[in-house]
Scaffold this active site. Structure first.
Site, mmCIF file in Angstrom:
data_model
loop_
_atom_site.group_PDB
_atom_site.id
_atom_site.type_symbol
_atom_site.label_atom_id
_atom_site.label_comp_id
_atom_site.label_asym_id
_atom_site.label_seq_id
_atom_site.Cartn_x
_atom_site.Cartn_y
_atom_site.Cartn_z
ATOM 1 N N ALA A 37 0.610 -1.169 -0.157
ATOM 2 C CA ALA A 37 -0.038 -0.063 -0.043
ATOM 3 C C ALA A 37 0.703 1.251 -0.039
ATOM 4 O O ALA A 37 1.977 1.191 0.585
ATOM 5 C CB ALA A 37 -0.863 -0.131 1.179
ATOM 6 N N GLY A 51 0.400 -4.964 1.001
ATOM 7 C CA GLY A 51 -0.786 -4.988 -0.079
ATOM 8 C C GLY A 51 -0.396 -5.605 -1.403
ATOM 9 O O GLY A 51 -1.335 -6.230 -1.899
HETATM 10 N N1 CO8 Z 1 4.569 3.132 -0.737
HETATM 11 C C1 CO8 Z 1 4.834 4.242 -1.156
HETATM 12 N N2 CO8 Z 1 6.193 4.566 -1.963
HETATM 13 C C2 CO8 Z 1 6.842 3.395 -2.114
HETATM 14 C C3 CO8 Z 1 6.568 2.108 -1.409
HETATM 15 C C4 CO8 Z 1 5.213 2.232 -0.919
HETATM 16 N N3 CO8 Z 1 4.924 0.837 -0.285
HETATM 17 N N4 CO8 Z 1 7.604 1.322 -1.970
HETATM 18 C C5 CO8 Z 1 8.311 1.840 -2.376
HETATM 19 N N5 CO8 Z 1 8.081 3.270 -2.502
HETATM 20 C C6 CO8 Z 1 8.724 4.445 -3.117
HETATM 21 C C7 CO8 Z 1 9.989 4.812 -2.569
HETATM 22 O O1 CO8 Z 1 9.796 5.566 -1.572
HETATM 23 C C8 CO8 Z 1 10.756 5.505 -3.678
HETATM 24 O O2 CO8 Z 1 10.369 6.801 -3.790
HETATM 25 P P1 CO8 Z 1 11.394 7.783 -3.976
HETATM 26 O O3 CO8 Z 1 12.147 7.490 -5.030
HETATM 27 O O4 CO8 Z 1 10.475 9.159 -4.180
HETATM 28 O O5 CO8 Z 1 12.292 7.760 -2.810
HETATM 29 C C9 CO8 Z 1 10.676 4.252 -5.137
HETATM 30 O O6 CO8 Z 1 9.437 3.920 -4.473
HETATM 31 C C10 CO8 Z 1 11.686 3.224 -5.110
HETATM 32 O O7 CO8 Z 1 11.849 2.663 -3.856
HETATM 33 P P2 CO8 Z 1 13.270 2.334 -3.299
HETATM 34 O O8 CO8 Z 1 14.197 3.516 -3.730
HETATM 35 O O9 CO8 Z 1 12.884 2.144 -1.726
HETATM 36 O O10 CO8 Z 1 13.555 0.921 -3.995
HETATM 37 P P3 CO8 Z 1 14.622 -0.153 -3.614
HETATM 38 O O11 CO8 Z 1 14.679 -0.748 -4.593
HETATM 39 O O12 CO8 Z 1 15.836 0.283 -2.904
HETATM 40 O O13 CO8 Z 1 13.663 -0.979 -2.475
HETATM 41 C C11 CO8 Z 1 11.714 -1.948 -1.746
HETATM 42 C C12 CO8 Z 1 12.578 -1.750 -2.761
HETATM 43 C C13 CO8 Z 1 12.584 -3.135 -0.865
HETATM 44 C C14 CO8 Z 1 10.437 -2.768 -1.895
HETATM 45 C C15 CO8 Z 1 11.351 -0.767 -0.770
HETATM 46 O O14 CO8 Z 1 10.872 0.177 -1.340
HETATM 47 C C16 CO8 Z 1 10.468 -0.861 0.380
HETATM 48 O O15 CO8 Z 1 10.913 -1.499 1.497
HETATM 49 N N6 CO8 Z 1 9.291 -0.541 0.077
HETATM 50 C C17 CO8 Z 1 8.350 -0.745 1.197
HETATM 51 C C18 CO8 Z 1 7.705 -2.218 1.155
HETATM 52 C C19 CO8 Z 1 6.821 -2.168 2.358
HETATM 53 O O16 CO8 Z 1 6.916 -2.167 3.441
HETATM 54 N N7 CO8 Z 1 5.529 -2.340 1.903
HETATM 55 C C20 CO8 Z 1 4.385 -2.691 2.706
HETATM 56 C C21 CO8 Z 1 3.571 -1.529 2.998
HETATM 57 S S1 CO8 Z 1 2.249 -1.296 4.108
HETATM 58 C C22 CO8 Z 1 0.977 -2.268 3.296
HETATM 59 O O17 CO8 Z 1 0.923 -2.691 2.303
HETATM 60 C C23 CO8 Z 1 -0.104 -2.327 4.194
HETATM 61 C C24 CO8 Z 1 -1.189 -3.220 3.680
HETATM 62 C C25 CO8 Z 1 -2.379 -3.031 3.943
HETATM 63 C C26 CO8 Z 1 -3.593 -3.325 2.901
HETATM 64 C C27 CO8 Z 1 -3.211 -2.810 1.531
HETATM 65 C C28 CO8 Z 1 -4.088 -2.830 0.600
HETATM 66 C C29 CO8 Z 1 -3.752 -2.282 -0.652
#
Ligand code: CO8
Length: 257
Positions: free
Chosen positions: A65, A108
């Site tokens: 999400a 998500g």
């Molecule tokens: N939300 C918003 N932005 C995100 C998300 C996210 N979940 N994941 C990545 N991005 C953005 C980053 O902020 C970054 O943006 P910017 O360039 O502006 O800084 C861009 O995408 C690229 O990401 P990274 O630079 O972090 O890329 P990496 O290759 O270094 O890392 C990862 C990739 C490991 C996937 C890392 O981005 C990460 O850990 N992301 C978050 C993963 C996470 O915690 N997901 C769970 C989110 S909570 C959730 O899903 C609750 C579920 C509830 C139900 C959902 C229903 C839809």
């Protein structure tokens, strides 16, 4: 006109829906939820589509999400808006849904993939429910669907530690239907969708309903549901055609009705 998803028809009776927020690794925001649930609902009702493939990019199916959209929200807002409840629309899609997952399928993203009927994973896919690292828990069925898919031991491991698992471990654990080389994921997903779409649509839809019943009901009720649906299919053209084609040693011509 959609901004966060792309809808294509790569083969007869097959729809391909691609999540398209590359800068956010396809993180699911409210706009994506609205566009995707509406698109899948309309494709489902169109009568022209026998299977739908849902995919992302090579780098990410969905990285969760949208954390930036959620971060400032209060309990009252989340509760009042029943945040994420809109995703339940996907459970009402009757057409078989195939998730084709490469790269990150987190939070998500993992939950969205698990809402589909088949889960095809590229060897680059990684799955996980890392919500606990953000101070929350899965919010779209992860604690329930992951536990049903891979059992309590593994689900607890993923949900309590936030650990992500590679595609081969996900496949061994029963989360993934088929493991596919990344370069072939899209074509293979379209081939699987084409195969399903070539079957009798009413048989495919009712087969999906019957399998999903296994998650909602006890064995005796589930088997009775299956048997009654089996009986009902003898009222269809496609049952007569499918069985006639077998005895006449020719391919069936299903009417999908
Ligand atoms: N939300 C918003 N932005 C995100 C998300 C996210 N979940 N994941 C990545 N991005 C953005 C980053 O902020 C970054 O943006 P910017 O360039 O502006 O800084 C861009 O995408 C690229 O990401 P990274 O630079 O972090 O890329 P990496 O290759 O270094 O890392 C990862 C990739 C490991 C996937 C890392 O981005 C990460 O850990 N992301 C978050 C993963 C996470 O915690 N997901 C769970 C989110 S909570 C959730 O899903 C609750 C579920 C509830 C139900 C959902 C229903 C839809």
């Amino acid at each position: 006109m959609t901004e966060t998803i792309i809808i294509e028809h790569p083969a007869p009776r097959v729809a391909l829906v691609t999540l398209n927020r590359p800068k956010a690794l396809n993180a699911l925001n409210l706009q994506t939820m609205r566009e995707l649930t509406l698109a899948l609902t309309e494709l489902d009702r169109s009568g022209d589509v026998g299977a739908i493939v849902l995919t992302g990019s090579d780098r990410a199916f969905v990285a969760g999400a949208d954390i930036k959209e959620m971060a400032p929200r209060t309990f009252s807002e989340m509760h009042a808006e029943d945040w994420f409840a809109g995703w339940d629309a996907l459970t009402r899609v009757r057409t078989p849904l195939i998730a084709a997952v490469a790269g990150h399928a987190l939070g998500g993203g993992c939950e969205l993939a698990m809402m589909c009927d088949l889960l095809l994973a590229a060897d680059t896919a990684r799955f996980g429910q890392p919500e606990i690292t953000l101070g929350v828990i899965p919010g779209m069925g992860g604690s329930q669907r992951l536990t049903r898919a891979i059992g309590k031991a593994k689900a607890m491991d993923l949900i309590l530690t936030g650990r992500t698992i590679p595609a081969d471990e996900a496949e061994r654990s029963g989360l993934v239907s088929r493991l596919i080389p990344a370069a072939d994921l899209r074509s293979e997903a379209i081939a699987v969708a084409t195969k399903i779409a070539s079957m009798s649509h009413i048989a495919a839809v009712t087969a999906k309903e019957a399998v999903n019943r296994a998650f909602e009901t006890g064995l005796t009720e589930g088997v009775l549901f299956e048997r009654r649906v089996f009986h009902a299919l003898f009222a269809t053209h496609d049952q007569k055609e499918g069985m006639a084609a077998f005895t006449e040693k020719r391919p069936p011509e299903f009417r999908h009705a």
